[in-house]
Design an enzyme around this catalytic site. Structure first.
Site, PDB file in Angstrom:
ATOM      1  N   LYS A  13       0.842  -1.218   0.000  1.00  0.00           N
ATOM      2  CA  LYS A  13       0.000   0.000   0.000  1.00  0.00           C
ATOM      3  C   LYS A  13       0.869   1.257   0.000  1.00  0.00           C
ATOM      4  CE  LYS A  13      -2.060  -1.080   3.910  1.00  0.00           C
ATOM      5  NZ  LYS A  13      -1.361  -2.349   4.174  1.00  0.00           N
ATOM      6  N   ARG A  88      -9.826   0.853   8.014  1.00  0.00           N
ATOM      7  CA  ARG A  88      -9.574  -0.578   8.181  1.00  0.00           C
ATOM      8  C   ARG A  88     -10.551  -1.254   9.123  1.00  0.00           C
ATOM      9  NH1 ARG A  88      -3.466   0.083   8.556  1.00  0.00           N
ATOM     10  NH2 ARG A  88      -3.110  -1.927   9.458  1.00  0.00           N
ATOM     11  N   ARG A 126      12.086  -5.499   5.254  1.00  0.00           N
ATOM     12  CA  ARG A 126      11.766  -4.065   5.115  1.00  0.00           C
ATOM     13  C   ARG A 126      12.587  -3.229   6.092  1.00  0.00           C
ATOM     14  NH1 ARG A 126       5.714  -1.917   5.621  1.00  0.00           N
ATOM     15  NH2 ARG A 126       5.794  -3.056   7.572  1.00  0.00           N
ATOM     16  N   ARG A 159      10.818  -1.852  11.310  1.00  0.00           N
ATOM     17  CA  ARG A 159       9.691  -1.425  12.129  1.00  0.00           C
ATOM     18  C   ARG A 159       9.507  -2.387  13.290  1.00  0.00           C
ATOM     19  NH1 ARG A 159       4.745   0.046   8.174  1.00  0.00           N
ATOM     20  NH2 ARG A 159       3.632  -1.202   9.715  1.00  0.00           N
ATOM     21  N   ARG A 170      -0.710  -9.492  13.052  1.00  0.00           N
ATOM     22  CA  ARG A 170      -1.265  -8.415  12.210  1.00  0.00           C
ATOM     23  C   ARG A 170      -2.074  -8.999  11.048  1.00  0.00           C
ATOM     24  NH1 ARG A 170       3.988  -5.671  10.561  1.00  0.00           N
ATOM     25  NH2 ARG A 170       2.720  -4.278   9.258  1.00  0.00           N
TER      26      ARG A 170
HETATM   27  P1  AP5 Z   1       4.837  -1.507   1.949  1.00  0.00           P
HETATM   28  O1  AP5 Z   1       4.591  -0.651   0.768  1.00  0.00           O
HETATM   29  O2  AP5 Z   1       5.533  -0.930   3.123  1.00  0.00           O
HETATM   30  O3  AP5 Z   1       3.496  -2.294   2.380  1.00  0.00           O
HETATM   31  P2  AP5 Z   1       2.237  -1.802   3.216  1.00  0.00           P
HETATM   32  O4  AP5 Z   1       1.048  -2.463   2.615  1.00  0.00           O
HETATM   33  O5  AP5 Z   1       2.241  -0.317   3.323  1.00  0.00           O
HETATM   34  O6  AP5 Z   1       2.551  -2.496   4.593  1.00  0.00           O
HETATM   35  P3  AP5 Z   1       2.378  -1.944   6.081  1.00  0.00           P
HETATM   36  O7  AP5 Z   1       3.125  -2.927   6.951  1.00  0.00           O
HETATM   37  O8  AP5 Z   1       2.759  -0.523   6.178  1.00  0.00           O
HETATM   38  O9  AP5 Z   1       0.851  -2.129   6.284  1.00  0.00           O
HETATM   39  P4  AP5 Z   1       0.092  -2.100   7.624  1.00  0.00           P
HETATM   40  O10 AP5 Z   1      -1.293  -1.924   7.156  1.00  0.00           O
HETATM   41  O11 AP5 Z   1       0.348  -3.277   8.479  1.00  0.00           O
HETATM   42  O12 AP5 Z   1       0.771  -0.931   8.444  1.00  0.00           O
HETATM   43  P5  AP5 Z   1       0.337   0.551   8.769  1.00  0.00           P
HETATM   44  O13 AP5 Z   1       1.561   1.369   8.813  1.00  0.00           O
HETATM   45  O14 AP5 Z   1      -0.791   0.972   7.937  1.00  0.00           O
HETATM   46  O15 AP5 Z   1       5.701  -2.764   1.416  1.00  0.00           O
HETATM   47  C1  AP5 Z   1       6.172  -3.731   2.343  1.00  0.00           C
HETATM   48  C2  AP5 Z   1       7.616  -4.152   1.946  1.00  0.00           C
HETATM   49  O16 AP5 Z   1       7.549  -4.821   0.695  1.00  0.00           O
HETATM   50  C3  AP5 Z   1       8.587  -2.976   1.768  1.00  0.00           C
HETATM   51  O17 AP5 Z   1       9.869  -3.382   2.189  1.00  0.00           O
HETATM   52  C4  AP5 Z   1       8.579  -2.735   0.246  1.00  0.00           C
HETATM   53  O18 AP5 Z   1       9.788  -2.174  -0.207  1.00  0.00           O
HETATM   54  C5  AP5 Z   1       8.360  -4.149  -0.267  1.00  0.00           C
HETATM   55  N1  AP5 Z   1       7.618  -4.198  -1.521  1.00  0.00           N
HETATM   56  C6  AP5 Z   1       6.649  -3.352  -1.936  1.00  0.00           C
HETATM   57  N2  AP5 Z   1       6.185  -3.724  -3.143  1.00  0.00           N
HETATM   58  C7  AP5 Z   1       6.875  -4.873  -3.478  1.00  0.00           C
HETATM   59  C8  AP5 Z   1       6.861  -5.740  -4.599  1.00  0.00           C
HETATM   60  N3  AP5 Z   1       6.032  -5.516  -5.643  1.00  0.00           N
HETATM   61  N4  AP5 Z   1       7.682  -6.792  -4.609  1.00  0.00           N
HETATM   62  C9  AP5 Z   1       8.534  -7.017  -3.563  1.00  0.00           C
HETATM   63  N5  AP5 Z   1       8.614  -6.220  -2.476  1.00  0.00           N
HETATM   64  C10 AP5 Z   1       7.789  -5.166  -2.438  1.00  0.00           C
HETATM   65  O19 AP5 Z   1      -0.230   0.396  10.267  1.00  0.00           O
HETATM   66  C11 AP5 Z   1       0.653   0.066  11.322  1.00  0.00           C
HETATM   67  C12 AP5 Z   1      -0.149   0.014  12.614  1.00  0.00           C
HETATM   68  O20 AP5 Z   1      -0.713   1.307  12.900  1.00  0.00           O
HETATM   69  C13 AP5 Z   1      -1.347  -0.944  12.630  1.00  0.00           C
HETATM   70  O21 AP5 Z   1      -0.971  -2.264  12.950  1.00  0.00           O
HETATM   71  C14 AP5 Z   1      -2.219  -0.300  13.715  1.00  0.00           C
HETATM   72  O22 AP5 Z   1      -1.732  -0.591  15.009  1.00  0.00           O
HETATM   73  C15 AP5 Z   1      -2.022   1.184  13.461  1.00  0.00           C
HETATM   74  N6  AP5 Z   1      -2.988   1.729  12.500  1.00  0.00           N
HETATM   75  C16 AP5 Z   1      -2.716   2.320  11.311  1.00  0.00           C
HETATM   76  N7  AP5 Z   1      -3.821   2.702  10.692  1.00  0.00           N
HETATM   77  C17 AP5 Z   1      -4.848   2.340  11.496  1.00  0.00           C
HETATM   78  C18 AP5 Z   1      -6.259   2.438  11.373  1.00  0.00           C
HETATM   79  N8  AP5 Z   1      -6.855   2.990  10.274  1.00  0.00           N
HETATM   80  N9  AP5 Z   1      -7.026   1.949  12.387  1.00  0.00           N
HETATM   81  C19 AP5 Z   1      -6.474   1.406  13.499  1.00  0.00           C
HETATM   82  N10 AP5 Z   1      -5.137   1.283  13.658  1.00  0.00           N
HETATM   83  C20 AP5 Z   1      -4.322   1.738  12.657  1.00  0.00           C
HETATM   84 MG    MG Z   2       2.415   1.049   4.924  1.00  0.00          MG
END
Ligand code: AP5
Ligand code: MG
Length: 217
Positions: A13, A88, A126, A159, A170
């Site tokens: 994402k 989410r 990552r 992270r 997760r």
């Molecule tokens: P990346 O682009 O970082 O993936 P992502 O989908 O953004 O993954 P996240 O871990 O950030 O998602 P998340 O939803 O768990 O975390 P968030 O920060 O939103 O890519 C991942 C890796 O793969 C990278 O190393 C990248 O380089 C690599 N990659 C990308 N594309 C690739 C490809 N095509 N091929 C190979 N490699 C590739 O949330 C974190 C925490 O915050 C949650 O757990 C929760 O506690 C809280 N939180 C955030 N938002 C909310 C909400 N709306 N409600 C409640 N709690 C929330």
């Molecule tokens: Mg992300």
């Protein structure tokens, strides 16, 4: 355009939302990035959110909806947006609809589909920049100098929630609490499903084609 990115942790994402925001010249808002910045800066929000994030749990809806409400009140959603990691839960999706209003509404919800083994591989490799939040993957987009951010020179680190035991939790939380959001947009005919495997360039081409925008500006 008003867009949201859906998909499991590690589905790409952040990687795709950043590119698309650059291509469309509209803001990219990641609730995860906003929360991590609050944790880094030790704000009241950060102190509150940290325990949920470290455990791989969702931060309570009212906190997150309040955060997006503040962005909307500040005019940051006014000229289109790309939301990443929000909504989410179904209550968050309903709150977003109420915030953006029926007229403007959400144009598309883009769902990146990636299998569990690939996700675990990606998250285990990552690194991110604590200062400017750029994401690196050791396989696909490593930094030019080991451990140093290409963009700002900041220190790169894993992270806290990419620890192997937290990744599994997760993914379970996504299935239980966030998959219903996919259904929410599917029933409104807004869901755009994208195969999230391949190179980031290939995936970006699929997203652009699905939105009817050209890859180059
Ligand atoms: P990346 O682009 O970082 O993936 P992502 O989908 O953004 O993954 P996240 O871990 O950030 O998602 P998340 O939803 O768990 O975390 P968030 O920060 O939103 O890519 C991942 C890796 O793969 C990278 O190393 C990248 O380089 C690599 N990659 C990308 N594309 C690739 C490809 N095509 N091929 C190979 N490699 C590739 O949330 C974190 C925490 O915050 C949650 O757990 C929760 O506690 C809280 N939180 C955030 N938002 C909310 C909400 N709306 N409600 C409640 N709690 C929330
Ligand atoms: Mg992300």
């Amino acid at each position: 355009m008003n867009l949201v990115f859906l998909g499991a942790p590690g589905s790409g994402k952040g990687t795709q939302a950043m590119r698309l925001a650059h291509r469309l010249s509209i803001p990219h808002l990641s609730t995860g990035d906003l929360l991590r910045a609050a944790v880094r800066d030790n704000t009241p929000l950060g102190r509150d959110a940290q325990k949920y994030m470290a455990a791989g749990e969702l931060v309570p809806d009212q906190v997150i909806i309040g955060l997006i409400g503040e962005k909307q009140a500040a005019g940051e959603l006014a000229r289109g947006f790309i939301l990443d990691g929000f909504p989410r839960t179904v209550p968050q999706a309903e709150a977003l609809d109420a915030l953006v209003g029926d007229g403007a509404g959400i144009d598309r919800a883009i769902l990146l589909q990636v299998d569990r083994d690939e996700i675990v591989r990606r998250l285990s490799n990552r690194l991110y920049c604590e200062a400017c939040q750029v994401i690196y993957g050791m396989a696909t987009n490593p930094p030019r100098r080991a451990g140093v951010c290409d963009r700002c020179g900041g220190r790169l680190r894993p992270r806290a929630d990419d620890a192997p035991d937290v990744i599994g939790h997760r993914l379970d939380v996504y299935r239980q609490q966030s998959q219903p959001v996919e259904e929410y947009y599917r029933t409104r005919s807004l869901l755009l499903m994208i195969a999230g495997v391949g190179t980031p360039d290939q995936i970006f081409s699929r997203v652009a084609a699905g939105l009817n925008v050209s890859v180059d500006a």
